[in-house]
Write a protein that holds these residues in place. Structure first.
Motif, short mmCIF file in Angstrom:
data_model
loop_
_atom_site.label_atom_id
_atom_site.label_comp_id
_atom_site.label_asym_id
_atom_site.label_seq_id
_atom_site.Cartn_x
_atom_site.Cartn_y
_atom_site.Cartn_z
N TRP A 141 0.85 -1.19 0.00
CA TRP A 141 0.00 0.00 0.00
C TRP A 141 0.88 1.24 0.00
N PHE A 142 0.38 2.28 -0.66
CA PHE A 142 1.07 3.56 -0.68
C PHE A 142 0.20 4.61 -0.02
N LEU A 143 0.86 5.45 0.79
CA LEU A 143 0.15 6.52 1.48
C LEU A 143 0.53 7.86 0.85
N GLY A 144 -0.45 8.78 0.82
CA GLY A 144 -0.19 10.13 0.33
C GLY A 144 -0.58 11.15 1.37
N ASN A 145 0.43 11.84 1.94
CA ASN A 145 0.19 12.85 2.96
C ASN A 145 0.89 14.14 2.55
N GLY A 146 0.12 15.22 2.43
CA GLY A 146 0.74 16.51 2.11
C GLY A 146 1.46 16.52 0.78
N GLY A 147 0.99 15.74 -0.17
CA GLY A 147 1.64 15.71 -1.48
C GLY A 147 2.84 14.79 -1.53
N ALA A 148 3.20 14.16 -0.41
CA ALA A 148 4.35 13.25 -0.38
C ALA A 148 3.85 11.81 -0.39
N GLN A 149 4.54 10.97 -1.10
CA GLN A 149 4.16 9.56 -1.24
C GLN A 149 5.13 8.71 -0.41
N THR A 150 4.57 7.78 0.38
CA THR A 150 5.38 6.83 1.17
C THR A 150 4.86 5.43 0.92
N GLY A 151 5.69 4.46 1.16
CA GLY A 151 5.29 3.08 0.96
C GLY A 151 6.30 2.37 0.06
N PRO A 152 6.03 1.12 -0.27
CA PRO A 152 4.80 0.37 0.08
C PRO A 152 4.83 -0.21 1.51
N PHE A 153 3.60 -0.44 2.04
CA PHE A 153 3.44 -1.01 3.38
C PHE A 153 2.55 -2.25 3.29
N ASP A 154 2.91 -3.26 4.09
CA ASP A 154 2.01 -4.40 4.21
C ASP A 154 1.01 -4.13 5.35
N ASP A 155 0.18 -5.13 5.69
CA ASP A 155 -0.85 -4.90 6.70
C ASP A 155 -0.25 -4.54 8.05
N ALA A 156 0.83 -5.20 8.42
CA ALA A 156 1.44 -4.91 9.72
C ALA A 156 1.99 -3.49 9.75
N ALA A 157 2.58 -3.08 8.64
CA ALA A 157 3.13 -1.73 8.59
C ALA A 157 2.02 -0.70 8.60
N LEU A 158 0.87 -1.01 7.94
CA LEU A 158 -0.26 -0.08 7.98
C LEU A 158 -0.76 0.10 9.40
N ALA A 159 -0.82 -1.01 10.16
CA ALA A 159 -1.26 -0.91 11.55
C ALA A 159 -0.31 -0.03 12.35
N ALA A 160 0.99 -0.16 12.06
CA ALA A 160 1.96 0.68 12.77
C ALA A 160 1.79 2.15 12.37
N GLN A 161 1.47 2.42 11.09
CA GLN A 161 1.26 3.80 10.64
C GLN A 161 0.02 4.39 11.30
N ALA A 162 -1.02 3.55 11.45
CA ALA A 162 -2.23 4.02 12.13
C ALA A 162 -1.95 4.31 13.59
N ALA A 163 -1.15 3.45 14.21
CA ALA A 163 -0.83 3.68 15.62
C ALA A 163 0.01 4.94 15.79
N ALA A 164 0.87 5.23 14.81
CA ALA A 164 1.73 6.42 14.92
C ALA A 164 0.98 7.70 14.53
N GLY A 165 -0.24 7.58 13.98
CA GLY A 165 -1.03 8.75 13.62
C GLY A 165 -0.77 9.26 12.21
#
Length: 373
Positions: free
Chosen positions: A310-334
């Motif tokens: 998965w790729f995330l887009g925040n403020g025009g910046a692209q990060t990733g890819p992330f698997d499910d575990a990494a997505l959970a960590a991104q959600a936990a980090a806000g």
């Protein structure tokens, strides 16, 4: 005139003119008190005419040839003098030799621009110059209207008047022809013939002068109009309606703008010129690419995503890819919230994380804040 000249005049019995000036139209034969012997020889060469004037009245006109001046050869003068047959005394008369050849060294030009209506450009100011030839068509009329008692009448005495007549007819002939100014070079010959015919018709009737040949060497427009036409031609060459030509047109305008800025010393002019060039180019050839969608632009192309990433887009910046575990960590980090844009291979475009079930499940897994003591 002295006694010797008088005696010489009495002895000379040949009346002729050898022109060595190349610009004399009329020349009066010099004789002491205008006396000519009866029986003298008159020699009129080709391209000449001899006119006898008695007490201000034009009498006889002689075409090329050799004549013996007798009463039978001077019918009008004999009538004016009242001679009886067989009278052979010297007589008084002025003899004017008129050159009937073409005078080809006459120039014309417009001192001031001439206004005319062009079928393509509208009202324009034009300048022109060239040459023309003049020729005596009626010696009697010429002597009566122009020469008078002038003993030597030259081309410079009538040149300016002829030039003014040329300019007065030039604009009307050019306008009535219906030929655009930018195409008139191909019709110089036809226009010259029209002007020659019109000038001959008018001047022959009024002055006894014809214009056998009229030459237009050049017709020019004001510098600013010529510059605009040059730019229009340049645009027509590079913008022929193809995408490749569009790029060439923009390069042409950018180069012209930078050249103008270098001449003027201003950097702003170059930027404006390039902007204008692109705007004009878009007006000539519409862009072939569709406008960008209103949705956020995708991130710059990068390496292909990992399977299931998965790729995330925040403020025009692209990060990733992330698997499910990494997505959970991104959600936990806000860094992964409900409004965060999310994308992976197979999706049509970026979507909020809350609208993608496989991602939204991690949003609820975030523990609430700890209670305060």
């Amino acid at each position: 005139m002295g006694l010797l000249d008088k005696i010489k005049g009495e002895l000379v019995d040949i009346v002729e003119w050898l022109d060595d000036t190349r610009d004399t139209i009329v020349w009066r034969f010099p004789r002491y008190e205008n006396e000519i012997k009866m029986g003298a020889r008159l020699v009129v060469r080709e391209s000449q005419t001899a006119v006898f004037v008695n007490e201000g009245t034009i009498a006889d006109v002689f075409e090329p040839g050799t004549y013996t001046l007798e009463t039978q050869n001077l019918p009008v003068l004999s009538t004016l003098k009242g001679w009886k047959h067989g009278f052979h005394s010297p007589f008084k008369a002025e003899v004017y030799f008129v050159s009937t050849r073409q005078f080809t060294d006459l120039k014309w030009g417009t001192k001031n621009p001439v206004m005319m209506r062009d079928p393509e450009l509208g009202m324009v100011r034009v300048r022109a110059f060239g040459a023309f030839s003049a020729k005596v068509s009626d010696p009697r009329l010429l002597l009566r209207e122009l020469v008078g008692t002038d003993p030597q009448f030259r081309t410079d005495e009538v040149h300016e008047y002829l030039r003014q007549n040329v300019v007065s007819h030039f604009a009307s002939v050019l306008s009535s022809s219906g030929i655009p100014v930018i195409e008139v070079a191909a019709h110089h010959g036809d226009l010259g013939d029209q002007l020659a015919a019109r000038l001959t018709e008018e001047l022959s009737t009024d002055l006894g002068i014809a214009v056998p040949k009229f030459v237009i060497e050049n017709i020019s427009l004001p510098p600013e109009v010529e510059e605009a036409l040059d730019k229009r031609t340049s645009m027509g060459i590079v913008s022929s309606g193809t995408v490749g030509s569009m790029a060439a047109f923009q390069q042409f305008q950018a180069g012209a703008a930078m050249e103008a800025a270098a001449d003027g010393g201003g950097g702003a002019g170059a930027v404006i010129g390039m902007g204008l060039g692109q705007a004009v180019g878009n007006a000539i050839v519409p862009p072939t690419q569709p406008a960008a969608p209103s949705a956020p632009a995708p991130a710059p192309a990068g390496p292909p995503p990992l399977p299931g990433g998965w790729f995330l887009g925040n403020g025009g910046a692209q990060t990733g890819p992330f698997d499910d575990a990494a997505l959970a960590a991104q959600a936990a980090a806000g860094t992964l919230t409900a409004s965060t844009l999310i994308w992976r291979a197979g999706m049509a475009g970026w979507e909020p994380a809350s609208s993608v079930p496989d991602v939204a499940k991690h949003l609820g897994a975030t523990p609430p804040p700890l209670p305060q003591a």
